[in-house]
Design a protein around this motif. Structure first.
Motif, PDB file in Angstrom:
ATOM      1  N   TYR A 123       0.825  -0.982  -0.020  1.00 49.48           N
ATOM      2  CA  TYR A 123       0.094  -0.155  -0.120  1.00 49.48           C
ATOM      3  C   TYR A 123       0.824   1.118  -0.084  1.00 49.48           C
ATOM      4  CZ  TYR A 123      -3.902  -3.088   1.318  1.00 49.48           C
ATOM      5  OH  TYR A 123      -4.877  -3.989   1.452  1.00 49.48           O
ATOM      6  N   ALA A 124       2.224   1.071  -0.178  1.00 51.35           N
ATOM      7  CA  ALA A 124       2.880   2.335   0.249  1.00 51.35           C
ATOM      8  C   ALA A 124       2.812   3.379  -0.961  1.00 51.35           C
ATOM      9  CB  ALA A 124       4.445   1.899   0.133  1.00 51.35           C
ATOM     10  N   LEU A 125       2.788   3.006  -2.163  1.00 52.72           N
ATOM     11  CA  LEU A 125       2.633   3.955  -3.181  1.00 52.72           C
ATOM     12  C   LEU A 125       1.288   4.768  -3.097  1.00 52.72           C
ATOM     13  CD1 LEU A 125       3.801   5.019  -5.832  1.00 52.72           C
ATOM     14  CD2 LEU A 125       2.744   3.269  -6.995  1.00 52.72           C
ATOM     15  N   GLU A 126       0.214   3.836  -2.821  1.00 52.29           N
ATOM     16  CA  GLU A 126      -1.087   4.588  -2.494  1.00 52.29           C
ATOM     17  C   GLU A 126      -1.085   5.519  -1.426  1.00 52.29           C
ATOM     18  OE1 GLU A 126      -5.976   3.812  -2.402  1.00 52.29           O
ATOM     19  OE2 GLU A 126      -4.363   1.848  -2.325  1.00 52.29           O
ATOM     20  N   GLY A 127      -0.295   5.213  -0.399  1.00 53.32           N
ATOM     21  CA  GLY A 127      -0.350   6.032   0.751  1.00 53.32           C
ATOM     22  C   GLY A 127       0.541   7.326   0.395  1.00 53.32           C
ATOM     23  N   PHE A 128       1.563   7.279  -0.372  1.00 53.72           N
ATOM     24  CA  PHE A 128       2.287   8.357  -0.300  1.00 53.72           C
ATOM     25  C   PHE A 128       1.530   9.470  -1.380  1.00 53.72           C
ATOM     26  CE2 PHE A 128       6.179   6.166   0.757  1.00 53.72           C
ATOM     27  CZ  PHE A 128       6.433   6.859   2.074  1.00 53.72           C
ATOM     28  N   GLN A 129       0.677   8.654  -2.366  1.00 45.74           N
ATOM     29  CA  GLN A 129      -0.143   9.684  -3.208  1.00 45.74           C
ATOM     30  C   GLN A 129      -1.034  10.242  -2.511  1.00 45.74           C
ATOM     31  OE1 GLN A 129      -0.172  10.112  -6.592  1.00 45.74           O
ATOM     32  NE2 GLN A 129       1.781   9.032  -6.566  1.00 45.74           N
ATOM     33  N   GLU A 151      -0.277   2.002 -12.346  1.00 45.38           N
ATOM     34  CA  GLU A 151      -0.675   2.907 -13.176  1.00 45.38           C
ATOM     35  C   GLU A 151      -1.452   4.148 -12.460  1.00 45.38           C
ATOM     36  OE1 GLU A 151      -2.967   3.606 -17.603  1.00 45.38           O
ATOM     37  OE2 GLU A 151      -3.041   1.752 -16.266  1.00 45.38           O
ATOM     38  N   GLU A 152      -2.407   3.711 -11.431  1.00 44.07           N
ATOM     39  CA  GLU A 152      -3.315   4.762 -11.106  1.00 44.07           C
ATOM     40  C   GLU A 152      -2.490   5.576  -9.924  1.00 44.07           C
ATOM     41  OE1 GLU A 152      -6.107   2.070  -8.920  1.00 44.07           O
ATOM     42  OE2 GLU A 152      -7.331   1.932 -10.675  1.00 44.07           O
ATOM     43  N   ASN A 153      -1.307   5.202  -9.487  1.00 44.58           N
ATOM     44  CA  ASN A 153      -0.585   6.047  -8.654  1.00 44.58           C
ATOM     45  C   ASN A 153       0.615   6.532  -9.055  1.00 44.58           C
ATOM     46  OD1 ASN A 153      -1.799   5.446  -5.763  1.00 44.58           O
ATOM     47  ND2 ASN A 153      -1.675   3.337  -6.768  1.00 44.58           N
ATOM     48  N   LEU A 154       0.965   6.426 -10.321  1.00 48.86           N
ATOM     49  CA  LEU A 154       1.989   6.932 -10.980  1.00 48.86           C
ATOM     50  C   LEU A 154       1.720   8.450 -11.716  1.00 48.86           C
ATOM     51  CD1 LEU A 154       4.036   4.129 -12.538  1.00 48.86           C
ATOM     52  CD2 LEU A 154       4.842   5.255 -10.588  1.00 48.86           C
ATOM     53  N   SER A 155       2.420   9.393 -11.709  1.00 51.63           N
ATOM     54  CA  SER A 155       2.130  10.533 -12.217  1.00 51.63           C
ATOM     55  C   SER A 155       1.964  10.548 -13.921  1.00 51.63           C
ATOM     56  CB  SER A 155       3.278  11.814 -12.119  1.00 51.63           C
ATOM     57  OG  SER A 155       3.068  12.819 -13.067  1.00 51.63           O
TER      58      SER A 155
END
Length: 246
Positions: A88-94, A186-190
């Motif tokens: 969940y780290a990527l979504e958390g930082f987003q 993809e949903e969490n990358l710029s």
């Protein structure tokens, strides 16, 4: 000084986890434990009644997921995620969390996150500082590769290949295999820095060396462009940056 004291709340459905974090908080002189909660619904009631500067927030809890709470909360204090799940780290930082702590949490790692919260809290207290993001720009995330947690700087990513429930992240330093869906990544990358070019591939726009036919060249790799994505790729990658003789 009083405004350096950070009022914090621990939100976790596991009693032992709450107790462990509570003990850590008591060891840090600039943290003050205001309350502990078993789930985000209790936290919502608390935020309406009590000043809170920092939340230590678990993710997987009954009644409401910690990340779902962040999505619906109109305004939250600083948030440090505490969880056993690195995925969940990527979504958390987003969602602009200040830090992401993986259980079991050592005191050393906890103290590092607490100091980060104190530094940001003091920055907010400076005169004239009224409109800042909740956290510094996050330029990396962590993934689990086997028994190891790997830090992936966003600027190092060349491209990503999806394989059913796995992805392979190709970077300047090597490639990393982890359990993660390409859709979630993809949903969490710029969208300004990364683009989907195929059902199985996402590429870093800034790392593209050339495009020829239906292939993108990045270093020594050739990534296919599918028919469904070609128009978007040409428009976003080439048209906006094309220097041509008029």
């Amino acid at each position: 000084m009083n405004n350096a004291i950070i009022n914090c709340v621990i939100v976790d459905d596991e009693p032992l986890a709450r107790e462990g974090l509570s003990n850590y908080v008591r060891e840090v002189d600039f943290l003050h434990l205001t309350a502990t909660c078993e789930n985000p619904l209790e936290l919502l009631d608390l935020l309406d009644q009590t000043p809170v500067d920092l939340i230590f927030l678990d993710i997987q809890m009954p009644k409401m997921n910690g990340l779902d709470f962040l999505k619906i909360a109109q305004k939250t204090p600083m948030v440090i995620i505490t969880t056993a799940f690195p995925s969940y780290a990527l979504e958390g930082f987003q969602l602009d969390v200040l830090d992401y702590l993986l259980k079991p949490i050592t005191f050393e790692r906890f103290f590092k996150a607490a100091r980060k919260a104190r530094d940001y809290h003091l920055l907010l207290m400076k005169p004239g500082v009224t409109d800042l993001n909740k956290t510094e720009k996050q330029d990396y995330f962590f993934i689990k590769c086997g028994s190891k947690y790997e830090k992936i700087p966003l600027e190092d990513i060349l491209y990503v290949e999806g394989m059913q429930n796995y992805v392979i992240i190709y970077t300047l330093k090597g490639k990393y295999l982890t359990i993660l869906s390409l859709k979630n990544l993809e949903e969490n990358l710029s969208e300004q820095s990364f683009i989907r070019v195929h059902k199985s591939y996402i590429v870093a726009i800034g790392k593209i060396d050339s495009i020829e036919g239906n292939e993108i060249c990045i270093q020594n790799s050739k990534i296919p462009i599918s028919r469904n994505y070609r128009e978007k790729v040409i428009g976003q990658v080439i048209t906006k940056r094309l220097w041509d003789k008029k």
